[in-house]
Design a protein around this motif. Structure first.
Motif, mmCIF file in Angstrom:
data_model
loop_
_atom_site.group_PDB
_atom_site.id
_atom_site.type_symbol
_atom_site.label_atom_id
_atom_site.label_comp_id
_atom_site.label_asym_id
_atom_site.label_seq_id
_atom_site.Cartn_x
_atom_site.Cartn_y
_atom_site.Cartn_z
ATOM 1 N N ARG A 58 0.845 -1.208 0.000
ATOM 2 C CA ARG A 58 0.000 0.000 0.000
ATOM 3 C C ARG A 58 0.876 1.252 0.000
ATOM 4 O O ARG A 58 0.657 2.174 -0.777
ATOM 5 N N GLU A 59 1.873 1.257 0.893
ATOM 6 C CA GLU A 59 2.734 2.451 1.035
ATOM 7 C C GLU A 59 3.464 2.797 -0.252
ATOM 8 O O GLU A 59 3.686 3.954 -0.569
ATOM 9 N N HIS A 60 3.898 1.769 -0.974
ATOM 10 C CA HIS A 60 4.715 2.003 -2.169
ATOM 11 C C HIS A 60 3.902 1.933 -3.460
ATOM 12 O O HIS A 60 4.470 1.878 -4.538
ATOM 13 N N HIS A 61 2.578 1.899 -3.321
ATOM 14 C CA HIS A 61 1.685 1.884 -4.498
ATOM 15 C C HIS A 61 2.079 0.798 -5.493
ATOM 16 O O HIS A 61 2.223 1.049 -6.690
ATOM 17 N N VAL A 62 2.299 -0.391 -4.967
ATOM 18 C CA VAL A 62 2.673 -1.529 -5.828
ATOM 19 C C VAL A 62 1.427 -1.987 -6.580
ATOM 20 O O VAL A 62 0.356 -2.169 -5.985
ATOM 21 N N SER A 63 1.560 -2.164 -7.908
ATOM 22 C CA SER A 63 0.401 -2.598 -8.711
ATOM 23 C C SER A 63 0.464 -4.095 -9.028
ATOM 24 O O SER A 63 -0.574 -4.728 -9.234
ATOM 25 N N VAL A 64 1.697 -4.640 -9.113
ATOM 26 C CA VAL A 64 1.863 -6.071 -9.395
ATOM 27 C C VAL A 64 2.998 -6.617 -8.533
ATOM 28 O O VAL A 64 4.048 -5.973 -8.412
ATOM 29 N N VAL A 65 2.777 -7.783 -7.955
ATOM 30 C CA VAL A 65 3.863 -8.509 -7.282
ATOM 31 C C VAL A 65 4.197 -9.719 -8.142
ATOM 32 O O VAL A 65 3.302 -10.473 -8.535
ATOM 33 N N ILE A 66 5.492 -9.873 -8.457
ATOM 34 C CA ILE A 66 5.927 -11.113 -9.111
ATOM 35 C C ILE A 66 6.662 -11.930 -8.058
ATOM 36 O O ILE A 66 7.705 -11.509 -7.548
ATOM 37 N N ASP A 67 6.082 -13.070 -7.728
ATOM 38 C CA ASP A 67 6.716 -13.962 -6.751
ATOM 39 C C ASP A 67 7.636 -14.908 -7.509
ATOM 40 O O ASP A 67 7.205 -15.907 -8.069
ATOM 41 N N ALA A 68 8.912 -14.540 -7.519
ATOM 42 C CA ALA A 68 9.911 -15.371 -8.210
ATOM 43 C C ALA A 68 10.823 -16.026 -7.179
ATOM 44 O O ALA A 68 11.991 -16.292 -7.452
ATOM 45 N N THR A 69 10.307 -16.264 -5.988
ATOM 46 C CA THR A 69 11.122 -16.919 -4.968
ATOM 47 C C THR A 69 11.293 -18.398 -5.332
ATOM 48 O O THR A 69 10.586 -18.934 -6.192
ATOM 49 N N HIS A 70 12.218 -19.038 -4.660
ATOM 50 C CA HIS A 70 12.549 -20.444 -4.937
ATOM 51 C C HIS A 70 11.344 -21.346 -4.660
ATOM 52 O O HIS A 70 10.564 -21.054 -3.732
ATOM 53 N N PRO A 71 11.188 -22.442 -5.435
ATOM 54 C CA PRO A 71 10.051 -23.348 -5.201
ATOM 55 C C PRO A 71 9.960 -23.861 -3.760
ATOM 56 O O PRO A 71 8.887 -24.258 -3.309
ATOM 57 N N PHE A 72 11.078 -23.859 -3.027
ATOM 58 C CA PHE A 72 11.051 -24.341 -1.639
ATOM 59 C C PHE A 72 10.880 -23.197 -0.627
ATOM 60 O O PHE A 72 10.847 -23.450 0.568
ATOM 61 N N ALA A 73 10.763 -21.966 -1.099
ATOM 62 C CA ALA A 73 10.539 -20.826 -0.190
ATOM 63 C C ALA A 73 9.029 -20.618 -0.038
ATOM 64 O O ALA A 73 8.476 -19.566 -0.374
ATOM 65 N N ALA A 74 8.350 -21.616 0.520
ATOM 66 C CA ALA A 74 6.882 -21.609 0.520
ATOM 67 C C ALA A 74 6.290 -20.568 1.464
ATOM 68 O O ALA A 74 5.204 -20.045 1.209
ATOM 69 N N THR A 75 6.984 -20.257 2.538
ATOM 70 C CA THR A 75 6.435 -19.271 3.486
ATOM 71 C C THR A 75 6.242 -17.930 2.791
ATOM 72 O O THR A 75 5.183 -17.298 2.888
ATOM 73 N N MET A 76 7.282 -17.523 2.057
ATOM 74 C CA MET A 76 7.197 -16.230 1.365
ATOM 75 C C MET A 76 6.065 -16.252 0.342
ATOM 76 O O MET A 76 5.330 -15.264 0.202
ATOM 77 N N SER A 77 5.897 -17.361 -0.364
ATOM 78 C CA SER A 77 4.832 -17.432 -1.379
ATOM 79 C C SER A 77 3.451 -17.333 -0.731
ATOM 80 O O SER A 77 2.555 -16.670 -1.262
#
Ligand code: NAP
Length: 244
Positions: A58-77
């Protein structure tokens, strides 16, 4: 503004492509991977859970998030899915396919976690396993496999001491097939333990294992959030974003 959750080759390539295209973006790294000027702007460290990430969006007016984290970084996803839902932001998951379609995959032993992987290694009767499960999880295998002559290959050394019978090999991919074949032969590797990370950079070990007659134990990916728009490659992810 696009937020790229990175820490992977895909995250880096996405950020580089967005930088080249002049599209406003920020890469987010957990803090373990190094930055480079080609990435464009980078922020580092956790957001403080899904709520913290939603505030950031919200603060940074993000319009799209691309989740390109590692397949095993499930918490972040999972946090990304919750935060995007809460903040009303589009989420695209960029996730490379796993190795389940590899021609040899049916002959491998697939397990759900590292504890089961260690048990599977013991069940094979292996004397010289190659452990290729990443720095964070290598030490999980120390208690169950301390008697075996394990060769533990990691990109960066793990933070604790290894059992006496083990040998550490610090090496960062990509790995080529002839080098992997030599490693399996010279080290008499009879079992490979790997995560289903997917991608081509570290896939040669799977072919080398078959050629050496070594057993293969694969830790399945954790379940990510469901119903997320997903692209299997950087190119397809950029195509989903559409023209700048
Ligand atoms: P994780 O368990 O899913 O995430 C743990 C916490 O680390 C998250 O809750 C978040 O903290 C923070 N975090 C993770 N990725 C972040 C990012 N890109 N930007 C900002 N904060 C992030 O992740 P992990 O398995 O520890 O992996 C950490 C990073 O290493 C990931 O970015 C991943 O892409 C990369 N990586 C992981 C692996 C692997 O096998 N797990 C392999 C290669 C690279 P908050 O809750 O405070 O926001």
């Amino acid at each position: 503004m696009i937020l790229v959750l990175g820490g992977t080759v895909e995250g880096r390539r996405l950020a580089e492509a967005l930088t080249r295209a002049g599209i406003e973006h920020v890469s987010s790294l957990a803090g373990r991977t190094s930055s480079s000027p080609e990435l464009g702007p980078v922020r580092t460290g956790g957001f403080g859970g899904a709520a913290g990430l939603a505030s950031y969006l919200r603060e940074h007016h993000v319009s799209v998030v691309i989740d390109a984290t590692h397949p095993f970084a499930a918490t972040m996803s999972h946090h990304a899915a919750l935060a995007c839902e809460a903040a009303g932001v589009r989420l695209i998951r960029c996730e490379r396919p796993g190795w389940s379609t590899h021609p040899d995959a049916e002959g491998w032993t697939w397990v759900d976690d590292h504890e089961a992987a260690a048990a599977a290694v013991l069940a094979t009767g292996s004397l010289r396993p190659l452990l290729s499960v990443g720095r964070l999880h290598t030490l999980d295998y120390a208690p169950p496999l301390h008697r075996l002559s394990v060769l533990a290959r990691v990109a960066e050394p793990p933070s604790g001491a290894l059992p006496e019978a083990w040998r550490l090999l610090v090496a960062r991919g990509p790995f080529q097939l002839p080098d992997e074949q030599r490693l399996f032969a010279e080290e008499s590797i009879d079992c490979l333990v790997t995560k289903d990370s997917g991608g081509s950079a570290t896939a040669a070990k799977l072919d080398a294992a078959r050629q050496a007659g070594a057993r293969v134990v694969v830790v399945r990916r954790p379940r990510g959030p469901e119903t997320v728009e997903t692209a299997p490659s950087v190119e397809e992810c950029l195509a989903l974003l559409g023209p700048a």
